[in-house]
Write a protein that holds these residues in place. Structure first.
Motif, PDB file in Angstrom:
ATOM      1  N   THR A 186       2.343  11.300  -9.482  1.00 32.06           N
ATOM      2  CA  THR A 186       3.553  10.527  -9.771  1.00 32.06           C
ATOM      3  C   THR A 186       3.557   9.240  -8.961  1.00 32.06           C
ATOM      4  OG1 THR A 186       4.792  12.540 -10.261  1.00 32.06           O
ATOM      5  CG2 THR A 186       6.080  10.548  -9.793  1.00 32.06           C
ATOM      6  N   PHE A 187       3.603   8.124  -9.675  1.00 30.95           N
ATOM      7  CA  PHE A 187       3.659   6.803  -9.057  1.00 30.95           C
ATOM      8  C   PHE A 187       5.125   6.389  -8.953  1.00 30.95           C
ATOM      9  CE2 PHE A 187      -0.426   7.181 -11.128  1.00 30.95           C
ATOM     10  CZ  PHE A 187      -1.294   6.699 -10.161  1.00 30.95           C
ATOM     11  N   ALA A 188       5.573   6.083  -7.721  1.00 26.71           N
ATOM     12  CA  ALA A 188       6.981   5.750  -7.514  1.00 26.71           C
ATOM     13  C   ALA A 188       7.130   4.542  -6.584  1.00 26.71           C
ATOM     14  CB  ALA A 188       7.721   6.956  -6.949  1.00 26.71           C
ATOM     15  N   GLY A 189       6.293   3.541  -6.764  1.00 29.83           N
ATOM     16  CA  GLY A 189       6.415   2.334  -5.952  1.00 29.83           C
ATOM     17  C   GLY A 189       5.756   2.485  -4.603  1.00 29.83           C
ATOM     18  N   ALA A 233      -6.318  -4.570  -5.040  1.00 35.53           N
ATOM     19  CA  ALA A 233      -5.867  -4.676  -6.433  1.00 35.53           C
ATOM     20  C   ALA A 233      -5.361  -3.322  -6.933  1.00 35.53           C
ATOM     21  CB  ALA A 233      -6.986  -5.190  -7.331  1.00 35.53           C
ATOM     22  N   ARG A 234      -6.045  -2.245  -6.578  1.00 37.74           N
ATOM     23  CA  ARG A 234      -5.610  -0.909  -6.989  1.00 37.74           C
ATOM     24  C   ARG A 234      -4.286  -0.561  -6.303  1.00 37.74           C
ATOM     25  NH1 ARG A 234     -10.573  -1.252  -8.359  1.00 37.74           N
ATOM     26  NH2 ARG A 234     -11.633   0.202  -9.733  1.00 37.74           N
ATOM     27  N   SER A 235      -4.154  -0.976  -5.057  1.00 38.79           N
ATOM     28  CA  SER A 235      -2.923  -0.739  -4.327  1.00 38.79           C
ATOM     29  C   SER A 235      -1.743  -1.461  -4.978  1.00 38.79           C
ATOM     30  CB  SER A 235      -3.093  -1.205  -2.881  1.00 38.79           C
ATOM     31  OG  SER A 235      -1.951  -0.928  -2.141  1.00 38.79           O
ATOM     32  N   ARG A 236      -1.956  -2.703  -5.388  1.00 40.77           N
ATOM     33  CA  ARG A 236      -0.879  -3.458  -6.044  1.00 40.77           C
ATOM     34  C   ARG A 236      -0.467  -2.804  -7.364  1.00 40.77           C
ATOM     35  NH1 ARG A 236      -3.794  -7.625  -3.644  1.00 40.77           N
ATOM     36  NH2 ARG A 236      -5.036  -8.073  -5.480  1.00 40.77           N
ATOM     37  N   VAL A 237      -1.441  -2.346  -8.146  1.00 43.02           N
ATOM     38  CA  VAL A 237      -1.127  -1.682  -9.413  1.00 43.02           C
ATOM     39  C   VAL A 237      -0.339  -0.401  -9.148  1.00 43.02           C
ATOM     40  CG1 VAL A 237      -2.119  -0.471 -11.412  1.00 43.02           C
ATOM     41  CG2 VAL A 237      -3.031  -2.694 -10.714  1.00 43.02           C
ATOM     42  N   ALA A 238      -0.779   0.408  -8.179  1.00 43.13           N
ATOM     43  CA  ALA A 238      -0.073   1.650  -7.859  1.00 43.13           C
ATOM     44  C   ALA A 238       1.348   1.362  -7.386  1.00 43.13           C
ATOM     45  CB  ALA A 238      -0.827   2.438  -6.794  1.00 43.13           C
ATOM     46  N   HIS A 239       1.536   0.256  -6.697  1.00 46.03           N
ATOM     47  CA  HIS A 239       2.857  -0.123  -6.197  1.00 46.03           C
ATOM     48  C   HIS A 239       3.790  -0.518  -7.346  1.00 46.03           C
ATOM     49  CE1 HIS A 239       5.693  -1.590  -3.208  1.00 46.03           C
ATOM     50  NE2 HIS A 239       5.843  -2.680  -3.932  1.00 46.03           N
ATOM     51  N   LEU A 240       3.234  -1.091  -8.408  1.00 50.31           N
ATOM     52  CA  LEU A 240       4.042  -1.580  -9.519  1.00 50.31           C
ATOM     53  C   LEU A 240       4.340  -0.530 -10.592  1.00 50.31           C
ATOM     54  CD1 LEU A 240       2.365  -5.074 -10.010  1.00 50.31           C
ATOM     55  CD2 LEU A 240       4.622  -4.592  -9.026  1.00 50.31           C
ATOM     56  N   VAL A 241       3.414   0.384 -10.824  1.00 47.17           N
ATOM     57  CA  VAL A 241       3.561   1.335 -11.924  1.00 47.17           C
ATOM     58  C   VAL A 241       4.531   2.453 -11.543  1.00 47.17           C
ATOM     59  CG1 VAL A 241       1.608   2.840 -11.314  1.00 47.17           C
ATOM     60  CG2 VAL A 241       2.250   2.580 -13.691  1.00 47.17           C
ATOM     61  N   ARG A 242       5.248   2.962 -12.537  1.00 43.68           N
ATOM     62  CA  ARG A 242       6.189   4.063 -12.318  1.00 43.68           C
ATOM     63  C   ARG A 242       5.933   5.126 -13.384  1.00 43.68           C
ATOM     64  NH1 ARG A 242       6.799   0.869  -8.872  1.00 43.68           N
ATOM     65  NH2 ARG A 242       8.664   0.203  -7.786  1.00 43.68           N
ATOM     66  N   GLY A 243       5.887   6.370 -12.960  1.00 39.66           N
ATOM     67  CA  GLY A 243       5.731   7.458 -13.907  1.00 39.66           C
ATOM     68  C   GLY A 243       4.727   8.488 -13.428  1.00 39.66           C
ATOM     69  N   SER A 244       4.567   9.534 -14.226  1.00 40.34           N
ATOM     70  CA  SER A 244       3.680  10.642 -13.873  1.00 40.34           C
ATOM     71  C   SER A 244       2.574  10.807 -14.896  1.00 40.34           C
ATOM     72  CB  SER A 244       4.481  11.952 -13.798  1.00 40.34           C
ATOM     73  OG  SER A 244       5.453  11.880 -12.796  1.00 40.34           O
ATOM     74  N   VAL A 245       1.419  11.220 -14.408  1.00 41.55           N
ATOM     75  CA  VAL A 245       0.253  11.526 -15.231  1.00 41.55           C
ATOM     76  C   VAL A 245      -0.254  12.899 -14.793  1.00 41.55           C
ATOM     77  CG1 VAL A 245      -2.123  10.884 -15.777  1.00 41.55           C
ATOM     78  CG2 VAL A 245      -0.403   9.111 -15.505  1.00 41.55           C
ATOM     79  N   VAL A 257       0.857  -1.184   0.000  1.00 42.08           N
ATOM     80  CA  VAL A 257       0.000   0.000   0.000  1.00 42.08           C
ATOM     81  C   VAL A 257       0.896   1.238   0.000  1.00 42.08           C
ATOM     82  CG1 VAL A 257      -1.783   1.292   1.219  1.00 42.08           C
ATOM     83  CG2 VAL A 257      -1.831  -1.210   1.235  1.00 42.08           C
ATOM     84  N   PRO A 258       1.016   1.876  -1.159  1.00 37.84           N
ATOM     85  CA  PRO A 258       1.862   3.073  -1.225  1.00 37.84           C
ATOM     86  C   PRO A 258       1.270   4.209  -0.389  1.00 37.84           C
ATOM     87  CG  PRO A 258       1.382   2.222  -3.413  1.00 37.84           C
ATOM     88  CD  PRO A 258       0.489   1.505  -2.459  1.00 37.84           C
TER      89      PRO A 258
END
Length: 174
Positions: free
Chosen positions: A69-72, A43-55, A12-13
């Motif tokens: 910005t998603f940073a693990g 499931a949303r937490s796992r995706v946010a933990h895996l994705v890297r980058g900014s939107v 959970v980021p």
């Protein structure tokens, strides 16, 4: 209640407002939404933990942009726009409905209520849209049709990501 949840807290980021107390209302709204989603939907937490980058999300009618910005282990939210990052642009109300799960990203784009720019990272846009949206079941609207639509959307996203990864990998001669 439910299976083994050990280790779940590790995925959970945390959500951080880069501008702290000076953050805009839009940034605060997105931070609250993301914190709730990451806490309540594994499931949303796992995706946010895996994705890297900014939107970047831009409310065109308010002339306001927020960069997510998603940073693990952390998702940061900052006022302003990061140049070159994928951008979702729409009116404030449409962005709020998108994030609250009341408007599907596909309907928003096909209905021209939302435009997407700098689409080079389709995987990042899909992940961000998924992580930031509230499931229809939250509103008691999870019908068979809704579930089929979710499965179809996830399959389509997986296909596009696989296609992009396939294009980026050079073919080896045997």
């Amino acid at each position: 209640m439910g299976g083994d949840r050990s280790g779940e807290a590790d995925t959970v980021p945390s959500v951080r407002l880069s501008d702290g107390d000076d953050a805009s209302g839009m940034a605060v709204m997105l931070a609250d939404l993301l914190a709730d989603n990451l806490r309540d939907y594994p499931a949303r937490s796992r995706v946010a933990h895996l994705v890297r980058g900014s939107v970047v999300m831009t409310a065109a009618d308010r002339d306001r942009s927020v960069t997510v910005t998603f940073a693990g282990r952390e998702v940061s939210i900052a006022d302003g726009s990061l140049d070159g990052a994928p951008r979702m642009v729409g009116e404030w109300l449409d962005l709020a409905q998108l994030c609250s799960g009341r408007l599907s990203p596909i309907k928003a784009v096909t209905g021209r209520r939302l435009t997407v720019h700098n689409i080079g990272r389709v995987d990042l846009l899909a992940a961000a849209g998924y992580v930031m949206s509230v499931p229809a079941s939250y509103y008691g609207e999870a019908t068979r049709w809704t579930l089929e639509r979710i499965v179809l959307t996830l399959a389509l996203v997986a296909f596009v990501v696989a296609l992009i990864l396939g294009i980026r990998r050079p073919c080896r001669a045997s």
